[in-house]
Design a protein around this motif. Sequence first.
Motif, PDB file in Angstrom:
ATOM      1  N   GLY A  16       1.783   0.248  10.297  1.00 41.53           N
ATOM      2  CA  GLY A  16       0.517   1.313  10.994  1.00 41.53           C
ATOM      3  C   GLY A  16      -0.777   0.928  10.201  1.00 41.53           C
ATOM      4  O   GLY A  16      -1.079  -0.588   9.777  1.00 41.53           O
ATOM      5  N   VAL A  17      -1.791   1.784  10.299  1.00 38.40           N
ATOM      6  CA  VAL A  17      -3.054   1.174   9.793  1.00 38.40           C
ATOM      7  C   VAL A  17      -3.574   2.589   9.074  1.00 38.40           C
ATOM      8  O   VAL A  17      -3.424   3.567   9.153  1.00 38.40           O
ATOM      9  CB  VAL A  17      -4.038   1.216  11.229  1.00 38.40           C
ATOM     10  CG1 VAL A  17      -3.684   0.081  12.153  1.00 38.40           C
ATOM     11  CG2 VAL A  17      -4.163   2.468  12.152  1.00 38.40           C
ATOM     12  N   PHE A  18      -4.723   2.114   8.213  1.00 35.59           N
ATOM     13  CA  PHE A  18      -5.513   3.035   7.682  1.00 35.59           C
ATOM     14  C   PHE A  18      -6.818   2.842   8.218  1.00 35.59           C
ATOM     15  O   PHE A  18      -7.327   1.547   8.494  1.00 35.59           O
ATOM     16  CB  PHE A  18      -5.573   2.818   6.367  1.00 35.59           C
ATOM     17  CG  PHE A  18      -4.463   3.023   5.268  1.00 35.59           C
ATOM     18  CD1 PHE A  18      -4.249   4.430   4.946  1.00 35.59           C
ATOM     19  CD2 PHE A  18      -3.474   2.107   4.950  1.00 35.59           C
ATOM     20  CE1 PHE A  18      -3.097   4.754   4.378  1.00 35.59           C
ATOM     21  CE2 PHE A  18      -2.268   2.346   4.375  1.00 35.59           C
ATOM     22  CZ  PHE A  18      -2.351   3.998   3.829  1.00 35.59           C
ATOM     23  N   GLY A  37      -1.383   3.779  -0.055  1.00 37.09           N
ATOM     24  CA  GLY A  37      -0.047   3.170  -0.077  1.00 37.09           C
ATOM     25  C   GLY A  37       0.969   4.304   0.554  1.00 37.09           C
ATOM     26  O   GLY A  37       0.712   5.155   1.374  1.00 37.09           O
ATOM     27  N   LEU A  38       2.155   3.938   0.216  1.00 39.40           N
ATOM     28  CA  LEU A  38       3.392   4.699   0.558  1.00 39.40           C
ATOM     29  C   LEU A  38       4.235   4.886  -0.460  1.00 39.40           C
ATOM     30  O   LEU A  38       4.365   3.786  -1.319  1.00 39.40           O
ATOM     31  CB  LEU A  38       4.208   3.899   1.616  1.00 39.40           C
ATOM     32  CG  LEU A  38       5.530   4.536   1.990  1.00 39.40           C
ATOM     33  CD1 LEU A  38       5.431   5.565   2.888  1.00 39.40           C
ATOM     34  CD2 LEU A  38       6.348   3.381   2.707  1.00 39.40           C
ATOM     35  N   ASN A  43       5.517  10.451   0.798  1.00 39.29           N
ATOM     36  CA  ASN A  43       4.440  10.519   1.811  1.00 39.29           C
ATOM     37  C   ASN A  43       3.603   9.262   1.947  1.00 39.29           C
ATOM     38  O   ASN A  43       3.482   8.542   1.036  1.00 39.29           O
ATOM     39  CB  ASN A  43       3.660  11.667   1.878  1.00 39.29           C
ATOM     40  CG  ASN A  43       3.388  12.364   3.196  1.00 39.29           C
ATOM     41  OD1 ASN A  43       3.270  11.354   4.086  1.00 39.29           O
ATOM     42  ND2 ASN A  43       2.756  13.172   3.214  1.00 39.29           N
ATOM     43  N   ILE A  44       2.678   8.995   3.007  1.00 36.96           N
ATOM     44  CA  ILE A  44       1.760   8.266   3.059  1.00 36.96           C
ATOM     45  C   ILE A  44       0.717   8.679   2.125  1.00 36.96           C
ATOM     46  O   ILE A  44       0.550  10.071   2.400  1.00 36.96           O
ATOM     47  CB  ILE A  44       1.248   8.003   4.491  1.00 36.96           C
ATOM     48  CG1 ILE A  44       2.371   7.602   5.374  1.00 36.96           C
ATOM     49  CG2 ILE A  44       0.043   6.878   4.473  1.00 36.96           C
ATOM     50  CD1 ILE A  44       2.848   6.110   5.458  1.00 36.96           C
ATOM     51  N   ALA A  56      -2.259   6.095  10.489  1.00 42.82           N
ATOM     52  CA  ALA A  56      -1.129   6.442  11.722  1.00 42.82           C
ATOM     53  C   ALA A  56      -0.181   5.504  11.213  1.00 42.82           C
ATOM     54  O   ALA A  56      -0.460   4.029  11.366  1.00 42.82           O
ATOM     55  CB  ALA A  56      -2.019   6.013  13.183  1.00 42.82           C
ATOM     56  N   PHE A  57       0.867   5.929  10.783  1.00 43.18           N
ATOM     57  CA  PHE A  57       2.214   5.210  10.479  1.00 43.18           C
ATOM     58  C   PHE A  57       3.457   5.698  11.303  1.00 43.18           C
ATOM     59  O   PHE A  57       3.295   7.271  11.245  1.00 43.18           O
ATOM     60  CB  PHE A  57       2.307   4.974   9.020  1.00 43.18           C
ATOM     61  CG  PHE A  57       1.446   4.147   8.350  1.00 43.18           C
ATOM     62  CD1 PHE A  57       2.159   3.093   8.033  1.00 43.18           C
ATOM     63  CD2 PHE A  57       0.364   4.399   7.979  1.00 43.18           C
ATOM     64  CE1 PHE A  57       1.372   2.066   7.389  1.00 43.18           C
ATOM     65  CE2 PHE A  57      -0.627   3.695   7.246  1.00 43.18           C
ATOM     66  CZ  PHE A  57      -0.052   2.126   6.910  1.00 43.18           C
TER      67      PHE A  57
END
Length: 76
Positions: A16-18, A37-38, A43-44, A56-57
């Motif tokens: 995904g993206v940050f 991070g994750l 959670n993200i 958005a992941f």
Amino acid sequence: MKKRVYRVRMQYIFEGVFEVVAKSREEARQKVIQNCGLVLAWNIRSTLPDEEVNWAFSTHPDVRTGRITVQEEQTE
């Protein structure tokens, strides 16, 4: 009947993206490395203020099975 303990290598790939507010690409890169991070089973996450980051992941990772090896045999 003998049972065995198997070690199964796995990869769970979340992509995904940050989106971060920054003055340069390098600053954006550093913000994500240091603050985003994750966490498994959580959670993200991001320690940046909400107005500085969006993510958005997919919550469904690409799952890959690797090598499977026998660790030991067990008897019942």
